[in-house]
Design an enzyme around this catalytic site. Structure first.
Site, PDB file in Angstrom:
ATOM      1  CB  SER A  41      -0.889   0.023   1.239  1.00 10.28           C
ATOM      2  OG  SER A  41      -1.572  -1.186   1.381  1.00 10.28           O
TER       3      SER A  41
HETATM    4  N1  SAH Z   1       0.155  -4.415   4.328  1.00 10.72           N
HETATM    5  C1  SAH Z   1       0.605  -5.089   3.152  1.00 10.72           C
HETATM    6  C2  SAH Z   1      -0.545  -5.137   2.172  1.00 10.72           C
HETATM    7  C3  SAH Z   1      -0.406  -6.170   1.157  1.00 10.72           C
HETATM    8  S1  SAH Z   1      -1.771  -6.263   0.055  1.00 10.72           S
HETATM    9  C4  SAH Z   1       1.754  -4.313   2.565  1.00 10.72           C
HETATM   10  O1  SAH Z   1       1.758  -3.107   2.701  1.00 10.72           O
HETATM   11  O2  SAH Z   1       2.635  -4.891   1.936  1.00 10.72           O
HETATM   12  C5  SAH Z   1      -2.895  -7.276   0.912  1.00 10.72           C
HETATM   13  C6  SAH Z   1      -2.437  -8.668   1.226  1.00 10.72           C
HETATM   14  O3  SAH Z   1      -3.557  -9.351   1.789  1.00 10.72           O
HETATM   15  C7  SAH Z   1      -2.011  -9.505   0.021  1.00 10.72           C
HETATM   16  O4  SAH Z   1      -0.713  -9.983   0.231  1.00 10.72           O
HETATM   17  C8  SAH Z   1      -3.042 -10.629  -0.037  1.00 10.72           C
HETATM   18  O5  SAH Z   1      -2.520 -11.870  -0.491  1.00 10.72           O
HETATM   19  C9  SAH Z   1      -3.474 -10.706   1.410  1.00 10.72           C
HETATM   20  N2  SAH Z   1      -4.766 -11.342   1.640  1.00 10.72           N
HETATM   21  C10 SAH Z   1      -5.903 -11.240   0.911  1.00 10.72           C
HETATM   22  N3  SAH Z   1      -6.879 -11.984   1.459  1.00 10.72           N
HETATM   23  C11 SAH Z   1      -6.349 -12.562   2.572  1.00 10.72           C
HETATM   24  C12 SAH Z   1      -6.858 -13.444   3.577  1.00 10.72           C
HETATM   25  N4  SAH Z   1      -8.112 -13.894   3.567  1.00 10.72           N
HETATM   26  N5  SAH Z   1      -6.029 -13.830   4.563  1.00 10.72           N
HETATM   27  C13 SAH Z   1      -4.738 -13.403   4.617  1.00 10.72           C
HETATM   28  N6  SAH Z   1      -4.200 -12.572   3.688  1.00 10.72           N
HETATM   29  C14 SAH Z   1      -4.993 -12.154   2.690  1.00 10.72           C
END
Ligand code: SAH
Length: 214
Positions: A52
């Site tokens: 993000s």
């Molecule tokens: N805070 C992270 C955001 C990554 S994007 C950063 O800044 O890098 C969101 C992430 O949520 C992705 O890696 C995706 O695979 C994960 N995600 C989506 N659904 C999920 C779920 N049900 N359980 C765990 N992770 C999930």
């Protein structure tokens, strides 16, 4: 990054600003994007996911009002940058990523950086992590059509929960607080996150990296 994107846009939590001014954000993105990692945008981190933008991470972390004593649950480890931020500002972080290759890469990096107050799990985080709860703060970093009920249930008294809720293209960053009188809700603004995929999020599409819950 801190001056132009965070202070300028009204991030006031000194802890958040201090940690974000020294975390090596470039280590959390693929090498070829390192030079862009302090910019005002999300960036691809592989597997169709994104880290993000700094401002969104700061807004969510600030909303949790961390003092250093909290047990925190994070859903969506992704790059691990937000996990590091939470680990710096709380007592312990429990983080869940559904895509194992991403979660494993973040774990390796965070361990290399010396974080010892993080537990990792690779599965559907919409169930939460019940046996380690309740949590003083919960953050989910992917957009859910509805507030995932299991996460609300794992919120401690006076606990704060923040995450993007709503249909794709019309998400709101929602913050819940558990009080003696019940759950109070505040909307923090429009946002646009990748989908939260799982039992209490968007339906899974059954890809090769799908992890079954525990
Ligand atoms: N805070 C992270 C955001 C990554 S994007 C950063 O800044 O890098 C969101 C992430 O949520 C992705 O890696 C995706 O695979 C994960 N995600 C989506 N659904 C999920 C779920 N049900 N359980 C765990 N992770 C999930």
């Amino acid at each position: 990054m801190v001056e132009d994107q965070l202070v300028e846009r009204n991030i006031k939590d000194l802890g958040v600003l201090e940690v974000m001014s020294r975390l090596p954000r470039h280590l959390f993105v693929p090498d070829y994007l390192g030079h862009k990692s302090y910019g005002q945008h999300p960036l691809p981190i592989g597997h169709h996911q994104t880290i993000s933008q700094p401002y969104a991470q700061a807004v969510m972390t600030q909303a949790l009002r961390l003092t250093g004593n909290e047990r925190v649950l994070e859903i969506g480890t992704g790059s691990g940058y937000q996990t590091a931020l939470l680990a710096e500002l709380s007592a312990h972080v429990f983080t869940i990523e559904r895509l194992k290759p991403l979660g494993q890469r973040a774990k390796t990096l965070l361990e290399k950086l010396g974080y010892t107050n993080i537990n990792y799990r690779f599965c559907d985080g919409t169930y939460g992590w019940q046996n380690m709860g309740p949590y003083d703060a919960i953050l989910f970093a992917a957009g859910s059509p509805e507030m995932p009920k299991a996460l609300v249930d794992q919120l401690a008294m006076n606990g704060r929960l923040v995450g993007p809720v709503g249909p794709e293209g019309a998400q709101q960053l929602v913050m819940l607080t558990r009080t003696e009188a019940g759950i109070s809700k505040k909307e923090l603004g429009d946002c646009n996150f990748v989908p939260l995929i799982g039992k209490f999020g968007h339906p899974p599409c059954g890809g090769a990296n799908e992890q079954k819950p525990f």
